[in-house]
Design a protein around this motif. Structure first.
Motif, PDB file in Angstrom:
ATOM      1  N   PHE A 197     -14.933   5.108  -5.358  1.00  0.00           N
ATOM      2  CA  PHE A 197     -13.839   4.158  -5.570  1.00  0.00           C
ATOM      3  C   PHE A 197     -12.790   4.741  -6.511  1.00  0.00           C
ATOM      4  N   ALA A 198     -13.218   5.451  -7.554  1.00  0.00           N
ATOM      5  CA  ALA A 198     -12.277   6.017  -8.527  1.00  0.00           C
ATOM      6  C   ALA A 198     -11.392   7.073  -7.889  1.00  0.00           C
ATOM      7  N   VAL A 199     -11.958   7.950  -7.063  1.00  0.00           N
ATOM      8  CA  VAL A 199     -11.152   9.005  -6.462  1.00  0.00           C
ATOM      9  C   VAL A 199     -10.200   8.433  -5.413  1.00  0.00           C
ATOM     10  N   LEU A 200     -10.617   7.388  -4.705  1.00  0.00           N
ATOM     11  CA  LEU A 200      -9.710   6.741  -3.761  1.00  0.00           C
ATOM     12  C   LEU A 200      -8.585   6.020  -4.495  1.00  0.00           C
ATOM     13  N   LEU A 201      -8.924   5.401  -5.624  1.00  0.00           N
ATOM     14  CA  LEU A 201      -7.895   4.728  -6.415  1.00  0.00           C
ATOM     15  C   LEU A 201      -6.895   5.740  -6.966  1.00  0.00           C
ATOM     16  N   TRP A 202      -7.387   6.880  -7.448  1.00  0.00           N
ATOM     17  CA  TRP A 202      -6.506   7.926  -7.974  1.00  0.00           C
ATOM     18  C   TRP A 202      -5.571   8.454  -6.881  1.00  0.00           C
ATOM     19  N   SER A 203      -6.107   8.724  -5.717  1.00  0.00           N
ATOM     20  CA  SER A 203      -5.275   9.264  -4.642  1.00  0.00           C
ATOM     21  C   SER A 203      -4.279   8.237  -4.112  1.00  0.00           C
ATOM     22  N   THR A 234     -31.794  -6.795 -11.837  1.00  0.00           N
ATOM     23  CA  THR A 234     -31.154  -7.892 -11.104  1.00  0.00           C
ATOM     24  C   THR A 234     -29.684  -7.587 -10.844  1.00  0.00           C
ATOM     25  N   LEU A 235     -29.029  -7.012 -11.834  1.00  0.00           N
ATOM     26  CA  LEU A 235     -27.631  -6.634 -11.680  1.00  0.00           C
ATOM     27  C   LEU A 235     -27.475  -5.537 -10.637  1.00  0.00           C
ATOM     28  N   PHE A 236     -28.360  -4.544 -10.667  1.00  0.00           N
ATOM     29  CA  PHE A 236     -28.271  -3.452  -9.709  1.00  0.00           C
ATOM     30  C   PHE A 236     -28.550  -3.932  -8.290  1.00  0.00           C
ATOM     31  N   PHE A 237     -29.418  -4.939  -8.134  1.00  0.00           N
ATOM     32  CA  PHE A 237     -29.676  -5.478  -6.801  1.00  0.00           C
ATOM     33  C   PHE A 237     -28.411  -6.113  -6.229  1.00  0.00           C
ATOM     34  N   ALA A 238     -27.674  -6.842  -7.065  1.00  0.00           N
ATOM     35  CA  ALA A 238     -26.422  -7.449  -6.610  1.00  0.00           C
ATOM     36  C   ALA A 238     -25.382  -6.382  -6.287  1.00  0.00           C
ATOM     37  N   LEU A 239     -25.334  -5.328  -7.101  1.00  0.00           N
ATOM     38  CA  LEU A 239     -24.347  -4.270  -6.879  1.00  0.00           C
ATOM     39  C   LEU A 239     -24.673  -3.401  -5.663  1.00  0.00           C
ATOM     40  N   SER A 240     -25.924  -3.442  -5.206  1.00  0.00           N
ATOM     41  CA  SER A 240     -26.311  -2.601  -4.069  1.00  0.00           C
ATOM     42  C   SER A 240     -25.647  -3.033  -2.776  1.00  0.00           C
ATOM     43  N   ILE A 241     -25.115  -4.240  -2.738  1.00  0.00           N
ATOM     44  CA  ILE A 241     -24.464  -4.726  -1.521  1.00  0.00           C
ATOM     45  C   ILE A 241     -23.063  -4.124  -1.370  1.00  0.00           C
ATOM     46  N   ILE A 242     -22.462  -3.701  -2.470  1.00  0.00           N
ATOM     47  CA  ILE A 242     -21.077  -3.216  -2.439  1.00  0.00           C
ATOM     48  C   ILE A 242     -20.885  -2.045  -1.476  1.00  0.00           C
ATOM     49  N   PRO A 243     -21.755  -1.028  -1.470  1.00  0.00           N
ATOM     50  CA  PRO A 243     -21.523   0.103  -0.555  1.00  0.00           C
ATOM     51  C   PRO A 243     -21.500  -0.290   0.915  1.00  0.00           C
ATOM     52  N   LEU A 244     -22.194  -1.374   1.277  1.00  0.00           N
ATOM     53  CA  LEU A 244     -22.188  -1.799   2.669  1.00  0.00           C
ATOM     54  C   LEU A 244     -20.825  -2.317   3.102  1.00  0.00           C
ATOM     55  N   ILE A 245     -19.990  -2.684   2.128  1.00  0.00           N
ATOM     56  CA  ILE A 245     -18.649  -3.202   2.436  1.00  0.00           C
ATOM     57  C   ILE A 245     -17.660  -2.060   2.643  1.00  0.00           C
ATOM     58  N   ILE A 246     -17.924  -0.912   2.020  1.00  0.00           N
ATOM     59  CA  ILE A 246     -17.003   0.229   2.111  1.00  0.00           C
ATOM     60  C   ILE A 246     -17.080   0.826   3.514  1.00  0.00           C
ATOM     61  N   PRO A 247     -15.966   0.925   4.240  1.00  0.00           N
ATOM     62  CA  PRO A 247     -15.998   1.551   5.575  1.00  0.00           C
ATOM     63  C   PRO A 247     -16.482   2.992   5.496  1.00  0.00           C
ATOM     64  N   GLY A 248     -17.197   3.404   6.529  1.00  0.00           N
ATOM     65  CA  GLY A 248     -17.757   4.749   6.535  1.00  0.00           C
ATOM     66  C   GLY A 248     -16.714   5.842   6.436  1.00  0.00           C
ATOM     67  N   ILE A 249     -15.555   5.633   7.048  1.00  0.00           N
ATOM     68  CA  ILE A 249     -14.522   6.670   7.018  1.00  0.00           C
ATOM     69  C   ILE A 249     -13.947   6.830   5.617  1.00  0.00           C
ATOM     70  N   LEU A 250     -13.801   5.723   4.869  1.00  0.00           N
ATOM     71  CA  LEU A 250     -13.299   5.819   3.497  1.00  0.00           C
ATOM     72  C   LEU A 250     -14.326   6.480   2.589  1.00  0.00           C
ATOM     73  N   PHE A 251     -15.606   6.154   2.789  1.00  0.00           N
ATOM     74  CA  PHE A 251     -16.659   6.771   1.989  1.00  0.00           C
ATOM     75  C   PHE A 251     -16.696   8.274   2.233  1.00  0.00           C
ATOM     76  N   VAL A 301     -14.138  10.199   3.298  1.00  0.00           N
ATOM     77  CA  VAL A 301     -12.935  10.782   2.706  1.00  0.00           C
ATOM     78  C   VAL A 301     -13.100  10.917   1.194  1.00  0.00           C
ATOM     79  N   ALA A 302     -13.704   9.909   0.572  1.00  0.00           N
ATOM     80  CA  ALA A 302     -13.923   9.971  -0.872  1.00  0.00           C
ATOM     81  C   ALA A 302     -14.800  11.157  -1.245  1.00  0.00           C
ATOM     82  N   TRP A 303     -15.830  11.429  -0.458  1.00  0.00           N
ATOM     83  CA  TRP A 303     -16.707  12.543  -0.790  1.00  0.00           C
ATOM     84  C   TRP A 303     -16.100  13.892  -0.413  1.00  0.00           C
ATOM     85  N   ILE A 304     -15.115  13.897   0.474  1.00  0.00           N
ATOM     86  CA  ILE A 304     -14.348  15.125   0.685  1.00  0.00           C
ATOM     87  C   ILE A 304     -13.570  15.464  -0.581  1.00  0.00           C
TER      88      ILE A 304
END
Length: 424
Positions: free
Chosen positions: A330-336, A107-124, A126-129
């Motif tokens: 999110f962690a790598v974007l926060l660090w940068s 149930t918790l993971f279902f609620a958390l699955s919505i979070i990635p849809l909020i992250i803009p594609g360009i930031l996601f 850049v994070a994986w770069i």
């Protein structure tokens, strides 16, 4: 008498049909005008200060008269098919574990699955770069340090890296769509198969997936259309190493001097054809979905499959997925964000942390206006589109107006416009 005439006229008007007419006109405008403009621009040369635009077929000759176009087409199809299949397989597996098994914390993971849809594609992207780059990627550097590897294990600047990032970003969409399909399905046939001796995987393959076949194809086609029109991933990961797709070719054509709008429009016509075919099959599947419906006269509750000790392994899969799609980016974007110039996390880099980027943002003169414009754009567009599409759906489904099938097709037309093409 003269003053009362306008009042009487307003009272005699049927406002229901006025609202319906306005919604229909708005839908036709946003669907037909971009298509006509795109087709019109594709037949003209670039306009400059010294020379007016002229009618020509040269844009189509340049776009489709070389082997480069075949390479663009093949790269685009490879990228779109790979990203859509990867996102679908990952999202469907997680949806099945979430809806049909006794995985802990689901149930918790279902609620958390919505979070990635909020992250803009360009930031996601850049994070994986920052995570998967062969030179500065944290994951590669960590694996090389732990296992003594001479070469990076993962290269995000490749076709497989593009598929990984785009598929990972849109896997929550597949997860939500397939979750809805599993929830709407009567589990009686699954239970009958289990009582007949079928194991978990036989039930999933022979019963569950076959009953959700329309949802599977519709999800795959939607993911394919979304991947074929993707721009952030091909631009940031493909262009630096020479991997070109149609969206990046459109971007490069627009940014030439003079701007090759006609050539970009000619490339856009191919994307338009590909996405049109995908949307057509999605609509055909939607109209035939009743063939796969199971009839029941009572409510039902799916029986959860007991995974035994393996339920903790399923929970670990959810945790790893959440780490890859939310925590690490999110962690790598926060660090940068605490550095003037990016550097790999280390004890030495801790001494270079600064709040200057945040000071710049909060002292930015147009910050309040930018936030206000963003809120107006997001809430305004969402509200307007919801109201208009509600009226259009009511006309198509609840009325018997002649020509409503044509309105249904016109309302679906904006789906075939990739965002980059629509921006032209």
């Amino acid at each position: 008498m003269n003053a009362a005439a306008p009042v009487a006229l307003l009272r005699s008007l049927d406002w229901k049909w006025i609202v319906i007419g306005l919604c229909v006109v708005f839908t036709i405008y946003i669907a037909v005008v971009p298509l006509a403009f795109l087709l019109w621009q594709s037949f003209f040369t670039p306009q400059t200060a010294a020379k007016a635009a002229e009618f020509t077929l040269g844009n189509y000759t340049s776009a489709y008269g070389s082997r480069e176009t075949l390479r663009l087409f093949w790269n685009s199809v490879q990228f779109a098919v790979g990203a859509s299949v990867f996102a679908f397989v990952l999202g469907t597996a997680l949806a099945w574990m979430n809806e049909r098994t006794n995985t802990p914390f689901k149930t918790l993971f279902f609620a958390l699955s919505i979070i990635p849809l909020i992250i803009p594609g360009i930031l996601f992207t850049v994070a994986w770069i920052l995570l998967g780059s062969p030179k500065i990627g944290i994951i590669n550097l960590a694996l090389q340090n732990w296992f003594g590897l001479e070469r990076p294990l993962f290269n995000v600047y490749s076709l497989w890296g593009m598929i990984w990032v785009d598929g990972l970003h849109y896997s929550p969409m597949a997860f939500l769509l397939m979750t809805a399909a599993f929830r709407a399905m009567d589990p009686a046939l699954e239970e009958s198969a289990t009582m007949s001796g079928a194991n978990i995987f036989q039930v999933a393959w022979r019963v569950t997936l076959k009953l959700t076949w329309p949802a599977i194809l519709a999800t795959l086609l939607m993911l394919f259309v979304r991947a074929i029109e993707s721009f952030e991933v091909p631009a940031l990961l493909g262009l630096p190493v020479g991997i070109h797709v149609f969206t990046s070719a459109i971007y490069q054509a627009v940014h030439r001097y003079p701007s090759q709008i006609g050539l970009a429009s000619a490339y856009g016509m191919t994307l338009l054809v590909i996405t049109t075919i995908g949307v057509y099959f999605v609509s055909r599947l939607s109209s035939r979905g009743s063939k796969y419906a199971t009839m029941t006269g009572k409510g039902f509750r799916p029986r959860r499959i007991d995974l035994g000790p393996w339920r903790w392994f399923a929970a670990a899969i959810f945790i790893v997925y959440f780490l890859l799609i939310v925590v690490l980016p999110f962690a790598v974007l926060l660090w940068s964000s605490f550095q003037r110039f990016y550097s790999v996390p280390s004890w030495q880099a801790l001494h270079n942390l600064t709040l200057d980027p945040y000071r710049f943002i909060f002292t930015y003169p147009n910050l309040a206006r930018s936030v206000w414009n963003t809120l107006i754009l997001s809430f305004g567009s969402a509200t307007l589109i919801m109201l208009v599409t509600s009226v259009i759906c009511w006309i198509v489904v609840k009325t018997k107006l002649p020509g409503r099938w044509l309105l249904d097709n016109v309302a679906s037309l904006p789906m075939v416009f990739p965002g980059l093409v629509l921006g032209l």
